[in-house]
Write an enzyme that holds these catalytic residues in place. Structure first.
Site, PDB file in Angstrom:
ATOM      1  CD1 TRP A  81       0.658  -0.429   3.133  1.00  0.00           C
ATOM      2  CD2 TRP A  81      -0.601   1.383   3.432  1.00  0.00           C
ATOM      3  NE1 TRP A  81       0.998   0.118   4.350  1.00  0.00           N
ATOM      4  CE2 TRP A  81       0.242   1.240   4.567  1.00  0.00           C
ATOM      5  CE3 TRP A  81      -1.490   2.454   3.405  1.00  0.00           C
ATOM      6  CZ2 TRP A  81       0.231   2.126   5.649  1.00  0.00           C
ATOM      7  CZ3 TRP A  81      -1.502   3.342   4.489  1.00  0.00           C
ATOM      8  CH2 TRP A  81      -0.649   3.177   5.585  1.00  0.00           C
ATOM      9  CG  ASP A  82       4.812   0.789   1.517  1.00  0.00           C
ATOM     10  OD1 ASP A  82       3.878   0.123   1.989  1.00  0.00           O
ATOM     11  OD2 ASP A  82       5.971   0.723   1.950  1.00  0.00           O
ATOM     12  CD  GLU A 100       2.427  -3.929   9.584  1.00  0.00           C
ATOM     13  OE1 GLU A 100       3.614  -4.060   9.928  1.00  0.00           O
ATOM     14  OE2 GLU A 100       2.044  -4.035   8.402  1.00  0.00           O
ATOM     15  CE  LYS A 110       6.150  -1.548  11.803  1.00  0.00           C
ATOM     16  NZ  LYS A 110       5.846  -2.667  10.913  1.00  0.00           N
ATOM     17  CD  GLN A 111       2.937   1.801   9.812  1.00  0.00           C
ATOM     18  OE1 GLN A 111       3.431   0.731  10.140  1.00  0.00           O
ATOM     19  NE2 GLN A 111       2.844   2.186   8.562  1.00  0.00           N
TER      20      GLN A 111
HETATM   21  C1  BGC Z   1       4.873  -1.147   7.584  1.00  0.00           C
HETATM   22  C2  BGC Z   1       3.825  -1.257   6.497  1.00  0.00           C
HETATM   23  C3  BGC Z   1       4.508  -1.172   5.144  1.00  0.00           C
HETATM   24  C4  BGC Z   1       5.631  -2.191   5.020  1.00  0.00           C
HETATM   25  C5  BGC Z   1       6.441  -2.025   3.751  1.00  0.00           C
HETATM   26  C6  BGC Z   1       5.931  -2.226   7.380  1.00  0.00           C
HETATM   27  O1  BGC Z   1       6.933  -2.097   8.352  1.00  0.00           O
HETATM   28  O2  BGC Z   1       4.295  -1.294   8.856  1.00  0.00           O
HETATM   29  O3  BGC Z   1       2.885  -0.212   6.631  1.00  0.00           O
HETATM   30  O4  BGC Z   1       3.576  -1.386   4.138  1.00  0.00           O
HETATM   31  O5  BGC Z   1       6.532  -2.039   6.099  1.00  0.00           O
HETATM   32  O6  BGC Z   1       7.053  -0.771   3.694  1.00  0.00           O
END
Ligand code: BGC
Length: 762
Positions: A353-354, A484, A597-598
């Protein structure tokens, strides 16, 4: 965190050879051209720590998956972009001793990635065990003009002897992926061939059957020495021995090409490869280098961000833009942007999804419209697979669930909490369509591609929610939000809010296509067996009656049910030794903690900032940011943009620093695996959407800039609806120029721009 890259506005520079930093540098100094790319491995032999990496875009292998406990619905494989044949190798032998800088004394080592002109240069002096000293300068490019070709100029100067040097340029196909799940090699030999000094090697991937022919030609300035070719399984080379004179430079030129069966019939690959080699070697290295520089200058015209008064910040942003521009060029709708691009194996080179949430804004602002459109079409072409993917999980009637991780549209990820539950990715794909149309005005995209995707996505959300009699509302159970660090939560605010928006937006787009292109609309109704009244009524009913958790007393949206039951201790009260949590704490402890996490709720407030007032944003930011550990590289940029919106300029700047030099300074201690390519787009967003406050609303471009006090000024270009607009922000205000008459808004005031005139908005 490391601090060894020497600041420079246009170059990435490393001086002195430290083998412990080599894998990090191999990532940072990577080259690519959208079609192929490679880590900055050495041309000559190297027996020290290295991660070899040559990649051909779109050529992947379905590596059989590895899980602890199998669950129905897991994908059988994880697709990986493969480490492909090594085309850069040049073995050097002096008196039977192989030049290998892990085995000899090295001085004057220097690597320079010239981002302005698009090439890599490495120089050093080596004293071999036999006492012979040579100085080497290797210059390499991955051509953005001849996209299947790369070239090397390898200059050798003997410093304390005259005599023979044996040079063996080779192509090695006996390579493997470091992340292969069962230590399997993924390539099989198809054929090799020679033609004078030219050697060719064709390999085929197991299972997927991609064929790639790699060829090379070499010349040595002023030498007519005999050449002996070696052809064996998965290896081709040419060897020659040249007489060198002390103090005099001997230059080896190696021209190489990678052509793949994605673009040619397998039977034609050798000829296609020969043609590319003939073309580029006829041009010669210096012409290739000059053309490369000219092509890069053109790219920079659109995409550069200039920062005055802060060399490290300048180097950081240019590095991010350079890497993004060499990873994806929009020339092929089968390709996408892996989180590590061409710089490493992690994440398998697959699509996340990035792309939609982070990369799309970068390409919208810096590249012609077609480039972003290709990214959207990539997902449109995978709609059938997204429908199949949803069907595997029990959804029906055309519901589409795009994969979390994919190469060809099939899901590759196999952790249940992500594969089945991190479904917000579906919303990001719809959001990218909206974002593209908002920015470009290309509503026709809906007629031909976009609406079909939106219908599939809306159908999925309709089936993914359920009615809660207890709440008397719709709920969404068992999901993982962007955070996550917690899984299987109920009513993740971000996912539920995004789902409602998707259903509303799909309904709005249906009305548009129906009114403007009734025939195309009818075709789509038939193709998708769409029952407009019934389906849109249902979508509306859900979005009007969805449970979206809130804490009224705190004035915040609830990340998920029961979030406030957690023990809330801000990150700054955690001992430094506990960070990063993902390396220091058990997963169980992370899951129960309040640490994020984000951006999660804040990701939603970023996407839909026009729907929420500043007070709401502030309350949520002040509650959630202190609990956020930013252990995803995608996190700091969203926080920087929101902090800027809230006038928290110092915070915005600090987040910027964290995102822009993430790889150059190896902030997260993981750059050796590859660079964080997709989050690099977030760095660009931080300057453009954060500091300059760029937004598009009602078809108009708006800025609301501030100047970080650490900088004297900054400027960048935006390609907006046919105009290349430059904005330069300094202590006097914002200076605007354009190459085509247009109107822009600065801090809410309209300015009419005409060509050749600079307007100052104070
Ligand atoms: C992030 C995801 C991301 C993936 C790839 C993960 O660490 O939590 O949001 O899509 O990395 O960049």
């Amino acid at each position: 965190m490391k601090n060894y890259i020497i600041p420079h506005e246009w170059h990435i520079i490393e001086e002195g050879f430290d083998p412990h930093l080599n894998k990090i540098s191999e990532s940072i100094f990577s080259l690519g051209n959208g079609r192929m790319g490679q880590r900055a491995n050495f041309e000559e032999a190297y027996s020290g720590e290295t991660l070899q990496g040559n990649y051909v875009a779109g050529v992947y292998y379905p590596d059989k998956t590895r899980v602890g406990w199998w669950k129905n619905g897991y994908p059988e494989y994880f697709a990986k972009v493969l480490n492909a044949a090594n085309w850069i190798g040049i073995d050097i032998k002096i008196d039977d001793e192989v030049l290998d800088i892990a085995q000899c004394a090295v001085t004057n080592f220097k690597r320079v990635l010239n981002m302005h002109d698009g090439y890599l240069e490495r120089s050093f002096t080596a004293r071999l065990k036999n006492g012979k000293e040579v100085s080497i300068t290797a210059t390499r490019l991955c051509s953005i003009v001849d996209k299947e070709a790369g070239a090397i100029k390898y200059a050798i100067t003997p410093l304390n002897f005259s005599g023979d040097i044996t040079v063996t340029p080779y192509i090695d196909g006996d390579i493997s992926n470091a992340d292969s799940n069962y230590d399997e090699k993924f390539w099989e030999h198809v054929a090799h061939a020679e033609d004078g000094n030219d050697v060719y090697l064709t390999l085929r991937t197991k299972k997927t059957g991609f064929e790639v022919c790699t060829g090379s030609r070499f010349t040595i300035s002023g030498s007519s020495a005999k050449v002996i070719n070696t052809l064996r399984e998965k290896y081709v080379a040419s060897t020659t021995t040249v007489q060198v004179q002390q103090g005099q430079q001997t230059t080896v030129y190696k021209y190489a090409a990678n052509v793949s069966s994605q673009n040619y019939a397998p039977a034609n690959l050798p000829d296609a490869c020969k043609k590319v080699i003939a073309e580029v070697s006829a041009k010669g290295f210096d012409t290739m280098l000059a053309e490369q520089a000219a092509a890069w200058h053109k790219k920079w015209e659109h995409s550069d961000i200039v920062i005055e008064g802060d060399v490290k910040a300048q180097q950081g942003i240019r590095f991010n833009i350079f890497q993004l521009s060499q990873t994806y060029t929009g020339s092929d709708d089968r390709l996408n942007i892996g989180p590590k691009g061409f710089t490493g194996e992690k994440y398998g080179g697959s699509t996340y999804w990035d792309t939609e949430a982070y990369c799309v804004p970068f390409y919208l602002g810096t590249a012609p419209q077609q480039v972003t459109k290709q990214l959207l079409i990539y997902r449109w072409k995978q709609l059938d697979k997204a429908i199949e993917n949803a069907a595997k999980l029990g959804f029906d009637k055309g519901a589409a669930l795009y994969p979390m991780v994919t190469m060809n549209g099939e899901e590759c990820h196999n952790e249940w909490e992500i594969t089945f539950e991190e479904i917000h990715r579906n919303g990001a794909i719809a959001y990218a369509i909206f974002n593209y149309i908002r920015f470009t005005g290309d509503k026709d995209y809906l007629n031909d591609y976009g609406l079909e995707v939106l219908i599939g996505i809306a159908r999925f959300w309709k089936q993914r929610v359920n009615w809660s009699a207890a709440k008397n509302q719709y709920v969404m159970l068992g999901v993982t939000g962007p955070n996550e660090y917690e899984n299987n939560v109920n009513n993740n605010w971000y996912t539920s809010m995004l789902a409602c928006w998707c259903m509303d937006y799909a309904a709005e787009c249906i009305a548009y296509v129906k009114a403007t292109e009734p025939d195309k609309y009818m075709d789509l109704v038939i193709k998708t067996a769409f029952n407009e009244t019934e389906e849109t009524t249902y979508w509306k009913k859900i979005s009007n009656n969805m449970y979206l958790g809130e804490d009224k007393a705190k004035g915040i949206f609830l990340q998920q049910d029961n979030f406030l039951d957690k023990e809330i201790i801000p990150v700054h009260d955690l001992p430094a030794a506990d960070r990063p949590l993902n390396q220091k704490w058990s997963w169980d402890r992370i899951l129960r903690s309040c640490y994020i996490k984000q951006a999660d709720v804040l990701q939603g407030l970023y996407f839909f900032s026009d729907k929420f007032d500043l007070d709401t944003l502030r309350r949520n930011y002040e509650f959630y940011e202190p609990l956020t550990v930013h252990e995803s590289s995608l996190s700091p940029c969203i926080h920087a943009i929101l902090a800027a919106k809230l006038g928290m300029e110092e915070d915005a700047y600090n987040f910027y620093l964290r995102t822009s030099r993430l790889d150059l300074d190896d902030y997260n201690n993981d750059t050796e695996d590859g660079c964080h390519i997709t989050s690099m787009a977030g760095t660009w967003m931080t300057v453009v959407e954060g500091f300059a406050g760029m937004t598009v609303s009602n078809d108009q471009l708006h800025f609301k800039p501030f100047l970080p006090k650490q900088w004297k000024g900054y400027s960048f270009n935006i390609l907006f609806r046919g105009a290349l607009i430059n904005i330069k922000v300094d202590a006097n205000g914002s200076h605007l120029t354009t190459d085509k008459a247009c109107e822009v808004f600065v801090s809410g005031k309209a300015y009419k721009l005409t060509t050749g005139q600079t307007i100052l908005a104070e």
